[in-house]
Write a protein that holds these residues in place. Structure first.
Motif, PDB file in Angstrom:
ATOM      1  N   SER A 115      28.307  42.999  33.807  1.00 50.49           N
ATOM      2  CA  SER A 115      29.493  42.298  33.342  1.00 50.49           C
ATOM      3  C   SER A 115      30.763  43.162  33.343  1.00 50.49           C
ATOM      4  O   SER A 115      30.742  44.302  32.901  1.00 50.49           O
ATOM      5  CB  SER A 115      29.243  41.779  31.932  1.00 50.49           C
ATOM      6  N   VAL A 116      31.836  42.607  33.847  1.00 46.93           N
ATOM      7  CA  VAL A 116      33.126  43.313  33.890  1.00 46.93           C
ATOM      8  C   VAL A 116      33.637  43.573  32.477  1.00 46.93           C
ATOM      9  O   VAL A 116      34.040  44.680  32.143  1.00 46.93           O
ATOM     10  CB  VAL A 116      34.187  42.470  34.622  1.00 46.93           C
ATOM     11  N   SER A 146      32.094  43.715  29.670  1.00 47.53           N
ATOM     12  CA  SER A 146      31.274  44.663  28.946  1.00 47.53           C
ATOM     13  C   SER A 146      31.622  46.099  29.325  1.00 47.53           C
ATOM     14  O   SER A 146      31.719  46.975  28.481  1.00 47.53           O
ATOM     15  CB  SER A 146      29.812  44.369  29.241  1.00 47.53           C
ATOM     16  N   GLU A 148      35.513  39.945  41.195  1.00 43.33           N
ATOM     17  CA  GLU A 148      34.249  39.860  40.463  1.00 43.33           C
ATOM     18  C   GLU A 148      34.258  38.679  39.499  1.00 43.33           C
ATOM     19  O   GLU A 148      35.295  38.317  38.959  1.00 43.33           O
ATOM     20  CB  GLU A 148      34.007  41.148  39.667  1.00 43.33           C
ATOM     21  N   ASP A 161      32.505  37.165  35.952  1.00 43.46           N
ATOM     22  CA  ASP A 161      31.683  37.499  34.796  1.00 43.46           C
ATOM     23  C   ASP A 161      30.897  36.276  34.362  1.00 43.46           C
ATOM     24  O   ASP A 161      31.468  35.229  34.061  1.00 43.46           O
ATOM     25  CB  ASP A 161      32.577  38.002  33.649  1.00 43.46           C
ATOM     26  N   GLU A 196      30.409  40.556  26.170  1.00 40.69           N
ATOM     27  CA  GLU A 196      31.311  39.605  26.809  1.00 40.69           C
ATOM     28  C   GLU A 196      31.540  38.391  25.922  1.00 40.69           C
ATOM     29  O   GLU A 196      32.650  37.889  25.777  1.00 40.69           O
ATOM     30  CB  GLU A 196      30.744  39.052  28.111  1.00 40.69           C
TER      31      GLU A 196
END
Lengths: 390, 83
Positions: free
Chosen positions: A333-334, A336, A355, A357, A364
């Motif tokens: 996850s971005v 995170s 990207e 998520d 997140e």
């Protein structure tokens, strides 16, 4: 207890130790079949109670359980712990080092165990230690710089060579070879005389004094006996056998020395252990080192927390650090990742790479304000209408 | 020099064993897993080389556990990625 009962116990899905404990406490006792059933039910329900429940946040618990006692550890220690004279990093710095999976600890050390023939005599243990401790050439004799003839002269001391079990010929051969190989310094000629035990180095450039002194420096410090990375060896008697403790670590090199017990010898360099003995040994090393560091400070952390950390670090086949170059930095996850460290970089990179998520993780969902998938949050109910009339 | 290193004999190395296809199918069915969800071990890991494991094999590792006494873990052999 009879063999039927023993088989029953084995067929249950209980952990090995619980089964063995149960068997041990039942042997030699008269237990009726009915009582046995009761015992089994009790044991089983106790076991079920002690298990971690699904959706429990074990990671957070582990992080807190290691983090909080960590605040009570010493920040800087210059203690000479365990072994006399050998300095070992302890306390918080060492714990951080372990979690960061550094390639090289700040104070690498080894505990070298010896085989049967060597472990009971101090003299024989010393013999092994000569093969391990790195000894520079100047320990074997006098080194003089002859300015008149532009030469570096090495007068070997035969008594020292005998004591350290290395022949003059070996030194005469090893010294120039090692200067060429290890120091990449080749601008010299060499002449050795085994009878007089004299070695004469002449620089190729006979005009420059600087060159001569440079050569002398190389000659003085070149390691002719032992393993390069191991600076010091201390022989100690422990539990009836002699053990070598070292400053510096080189598992591969030490394993090749005669007399070393390759089944017990260990290092405190975790990535070296993982490289030489495999990832599973690395996992064991992380657990042991972390536990020792904590216990040495009088802090009791349950081994399960450390095992979880070690498992995470060794999940992908190599030792990864807990941090932005390891576990935290490789999350799917971005959001995170951005929540951990270097937020802007992660968001920017994610935007460039387009990207997406999926919002599957905990962090997140906290960020966007949704229920997290832990505990009851992970359970989804679907109503199945049975008597619905449309 | 004399001593030869047997990785598997070292105290810190638990028992490694290659699982046959049937065992792997069983394992994946009991835990509802797919193969790539298993933890990994590299093909050039010393212990894997010692037992002759190849990419795609599943290794059963019997660890001496401090809590359970003995515990089994499983790893899938994968190729070490190039740096």
């Amino acid at each position: 207890m009879n063999s039927d009962m023993e088989q029953r116990i084995d067929s249950l899905g209980l952990p090995y130790r619980t089964r063995e404990d149960l068997k041990a406490s039942l042997t030699g006792r008269d237990v009726t079949a009915e009582q046995f059933e009761d015992i089994l039910t009790m044991v089983f329900s106790e076991y079920e109670k002690s298990r971690i429940e699904p959706c429990e946040a074990v990671g957070v618990v582990a992080a807190q359980s290691i983090g909080e006692p960590g605040t009570q550890m010493t920040m800087r220690t210059f203690h000479y712990a365990g072994v006399a004279e050998i300095n070992v990093t302890l306390g918080l710095p060492r714990l951080i080092e372990i979690m960061d999976a550094r390639r090289e600890p700040s104070t690498p050390t080894m505990a070298i165990y010896l085989k049967d023939d060597w472990m009971f005599s101090r003299d024989r243990a010393r013999e092994v230690s000569w093969q391990i401790e790195a000894a520079p050439l100047h320990e074997f004799g006098d080194i003089t710089i002859d300015m008149e003839n532009m030469q570096v002269l090495v007068m070997l001391n035969k008594a020292v060579c005998d004591r350290r079990k290395i022949s003059v010929e070996e030194i005469l051969e090893a010294a120039p070879r090692k200067i060429r190989e290890k120091r990449h310094f080749r601008d010299f000629d060499v002449e050795g005389d085994p009878k007089k035990a004299v070695l004469a180095f002449t620089p190729k450039n006979r005009e420059s004094y600087q060159n001569l002194f440079q050569l002398a420096e190389h000659v003085r410090n070149i390691i002719v006996q032992g393993i390069d990375d191991i600076e010091r060896v201390v022989v100690r008697k422990e539990g009836g056998e002699y053990i070598l403790y070292t400053e510096g670590s080189n598992l591969k090199g030490v394993f090749e020395v005669e007399g070393v017990d390759t089944a017990r010898t260990r290092s405190n360099n975790i990535s070296e252990i993982a490289d030489v003995l495999g990832i599973e040994a690395g996992r064991n090393a992380i657990i042991q080192e972390a536990l020792n560091t904590l216990n040495e400070q009088g802090i009791g952390v349950d081994v399960r927390h450390i095992m979880l950390v070690a498992d995470m670090m060794c999940m992908d086949g190599e030792v990864k650090q807990i941090g932005r170059h390891g576990i935290a930095g490789e999350k799917e996850s971005v959001l995170s990742r951005a929540a951990f460290e270097v937020t802007v970089n992660h968001l920017l990179d994610a935007a460039i790479a387009n990207e997406v998520d999926e919002l599957n993780g905990v962090t997140e969902n906290v960020i966007v304000g949704q229920p997290i998938q832990l505990g009851t949050g992970d359970v989804k109910l679907i109503a199945k209408p049975t008597n619905l009339k449309i | 020099m004399g001593t030869s290193l047997d990785v598997l004999k070292h105290e810190m190395v638990p028992n490694h064993q290659i699982m046959d296809d049937e065992e792997v199918t069983d394992l994946l069915a009991t835990y509802h897993l797919s193969l790539d969800q298993l933890p990994k071990i590299y093909h050039d890991d010393s212990a894997v080389k010692a037992i002759g494991g190849e990419v795609g094999d599943v290794i059963r590792i019997t660890r001496e556990s401090r809590t359970a006494g003995r515990a089994e873990a499983y790893r899938l052999v994968v190729k070490r990625p190039k740096k």
